[in-house]
Design an enzyme around this catalytic site. Structure first.
Site, PDB file in Angstrom:
ATOM      1  N   GLU A   1      30.455 -10.659  48.387  1.00  0.00           N
ATOM      2  CA  GLU A   1      30.516  -9.675  47.306  1.00  0.00           C
ATOM      3  C   GLU A   1      29.135  -9.393  46.755  1.00  0.00           C
ATOM      4  O   GLU A   1      28.799  -8.246  46.422  1.00  0.00           O
ATOM      5  CB  GLU A   1      31.444 -10.177  46.197  1.00  0.00           C
ATOM      6  CG  GLU A   1      31.743  -9.156  45.106  1.00  0.00           C
ATOM      7  CD  GLU A   1      30.751  -9.179  43.939  1.00  0.00           C
ATOM      8  OE1 GLU A   1      30.848  -8.273  43.089  1.00  0.00           O
ATOM      9  OE2 GLU A   1      29.907 -10.096  43.877  1.00  0.00           O
TER      10      GLU A   1
ATOM     11  N   ASP B   1      31.234 -16.208  47.209  1.00  0.00           N
ATOM     12  CA  ASP B   1      29.788 -16.334  47.334  1.00  0.00           C
ATOM     13  C   ASP B   1      29.114 -16.304  45.970  1.00  0.00           C
ATOM     14  O   ASP B   1      29.662 -15.790  44.982  1.00  0.00           O
ATOM     15  CB  ASP B   1      29.214 -15.257  48.245  1.00  0.00           C
ATOM     16  CG  ASP B   1      29.456 -13.840  47.748  1.00  0.00           C
ATOM     17  OD1 ASP B   1      30.567 -13.569  47.269  1.00  0.00           O
ATOM     18  OD2 ASP B   1      28.526 -13.012  47.837  1.00  0.00           O
TER      19      ASP B   1
END
Length: 379
Positions: A134, A75
Site C-alpha cells: 500500500e 506493509d
C-alpha cells in the site's frame, strides 16, 4: 486475557515482523492466516508475481455476497533515523504503544484479528482483507480488486482502518505519482544549437505543469477538501552535468491529487499534447513518463451505507482527509466504503510512531458494535 490485552499482545508480534515495503510480508501474512484459520476463517493467500508478497483474505460466516470487509495493509514505511527504541519491538509506555506500524496500520489489524472469534459467530459474511505494498502505490489492493471482481468476495460495505482517530471519513483525493524522463543530446555549451537541451525541455514542462495547476484551481474554487481544487506538485528536477555542457538528460518528478478522475484525464491529455509538440520540434528528443502509482480517490457520495453505519457506531460527522488510501479501489468495485481507524495520521511515518491505548480500545468497541449489528440481522 481480555480482548484488549490480546490485541496488544498480537500487535507486539506483528511489529516484530519488519514488513517494510521492499521486503517480503509473507511470514506475517502466514502467521495471521494461521491465527484466523484457527478461529474458523476460510483463508486465501494470493501471491504477487515474485511470490514473496501476498494478499490475505480471511472470510468468516456464510459464503455469500454481502456483509462487511475490514481492510488493512501489512506493509510499513522504513524506520529511518531518530528512534529512541527499537522500531521493530513494541514498547508500551504511558498509555502509548510505540513501534513502526502501530498506528499505520497494524493496530487496526490486531484489533480485527483479536475480535475475529466474536465476528465469526455473527451469522453474516465478514472478510478481513490485508494487502501488500500500500505504501508504494496500493499495488496489492489493485491486484486483489481484479481477483475480487472475478471471483469475490463481494461485500456490501468496507471499513478501511487507516488512522483517523476513529473519526468517520467519507472521502479523499486521488494520489498520482510520476517521473518524466527527457533524453536530448549533449555537447559543448558554446554551441547550443548542435545539441538538444533536456534541461530546457524540463523547464518548459515545469511551466506547463504550473499552468495546469492554475487551471485546476480555477475549475473548483470551492468545496470541502482543503484545498478544494485538484493540486499538482513538482517535487524535483534534475538535469545536466556542468554549466558549460548541454544537458543531455533530465528528469522531472511530480504528482497530482485530483478530486475526480476527469481532472487527471485532463492533465494527461494536456501533457500528451505538450510531449508531441516538443518531440516534433526537436527530432531526436525522447520524453517518457513512468507512473509510480495512481491511487484513485474516495468519492464522497450522498448514499453510503458504510459511512452511515460507522456514524451510528462511533458518532460525529463525516469528514475528509488529504492522504490517499485503498478505499477508492474498493469503492470502484461497487462497495460502499468508509475510513475509520485508530491512531493519528500525524504519528504515521515518523520516528517513535505510536498508537494510543485509548484509540485501540475505541476500535475494539466499534468492532463489538459492528458484530452486534451483524448478529442481530440489522445489516
Amino acid at each position: 486475557m481480555s480482548v484488549f490485552e490480546a490485541a496488544v499482545a498480537l500487535l507486539a508480534e506483528m511489529v516484530a515482523y519488519p514488513t517494510v515495503s521492499d521486503r517480503s510480508n509473507r511470514a506475517l501474512a502466514e502467521m495471521l492466516a494461521g491465527r484466523m484459520a484457527g478461529q474458523g476463517a476460510r483463508i486465501r493467500l494470493l501471491p504477487d508475481l515474485g511470490n514473496d508478497k501476498v494478499n490475505l483474505v480471511a472470510s468468516f460466516g456464510p459464503d455469500r455476497a454481502g456483509g462487511v470487509m475490514l481492510s488493512g495493509h501489512l506493509d510499513v514505511v522504513p524506520a529511518g533515523e531518530g528512534w529512541t527504541s527499537d522500531p521493530f519491538r513494541l514498547r508500551r509506555e504511558d498509555g502509548r504503544l510505540f513501534g513502526r506500524g502501530t498506528c499505520d496500520m497494524k493496530g487496526f489489524i490486531a484489533a480485527c484479528v483479536a475480535m475475529a472469534p466474536r465476528l465469526a459467530t455473527c451469522g453474516a459474511p465478514v472478510h478481513v482483507v490485508l494487502t501488500h505494498d500500500e505504501e508504494v502505490g496500493c499495488m496489492g489492493a489493485v491486484a486483489l480488486a481484479e481477483v475480487m471482481a472475478r471471483e469475490g468476495p463481494r461485500p456490501a460495505m468496507a471499513f478501511v482502518g487507516e488512522p483517523t482517530r476513529m473519526a468517520v471519513i467519507e472521502g479523499h483525493k486521488g494520489s498520482y505519482e510520476y517521473t518524466t524522463r527527457i533524453a536530448g543530446r549533449d555537447g559543448h555549451g558554446s554551441a547550443p544549437d548542435r545539441g538538444i537541451n533536456a534541461g530546457m525541455v524540463a523547464a518548459r514542462l515545469a511551466l506547463r505543469l504550473d499552468g495546469l495547476a492554475a487551471e485546476l484551481r480555477e475549475r473548483r474554487p470551492q468545496g470541502r477538501f482543503d484545498p478544494p481544487w485538484a493540486t499538482i506538485n513538482l517535487g524535483r528536477i534534475t538535469a545536466g552535468a556542468a554549466r558549460n555542457v548541454i544537458a543531455g538528460q533530465a528528469s522531472v518528478e511530480w504528482e497530482m491529487r485530483p478530486v475526480v478522475p476527469a481532472e487527471a484525464s485532463h492533465v494527461k491529455r494536456a501533457l500528451a499534447a505538450f510531449v508531441e509538440a516538443e518531440m516534433a520540434a526537436q527530432p531526436g528528443l525522447v520524453i517518457e513518463t513512468e507512473c509510480f502509482g495512481e491511487i484513485v480517490g474516495l468519492e464522497p457520495r450522498a448514499a453510503n451505507a458504510a459511512r452511515d453505519l460507522a456514524l451510528d457506531l462511533v458518532g460525529g460527522t463525516p469528514g475528509l482527509v488529504p492522504f490517499g488510501t485503498e478505499a477508492g479501489i474498493w469503492q470502484g468495485l461497487g462497495i460502499d466504503t468508509v475510513l475509520c481507524g485508530p491512531g493519528d495520521i500525524a504519528q504515521a511515518h515518523r520516528p517513535d510512531e505510536y498508537l494510543e491505548e485509548g484509540q485501540l480500545a475505541a476500535c475494539l468497541d466499534m468492532l463489538e458494535g459492528l458484530a452486534a449489528r451483524l448478529g442481530a440481522g440489522r445489516l
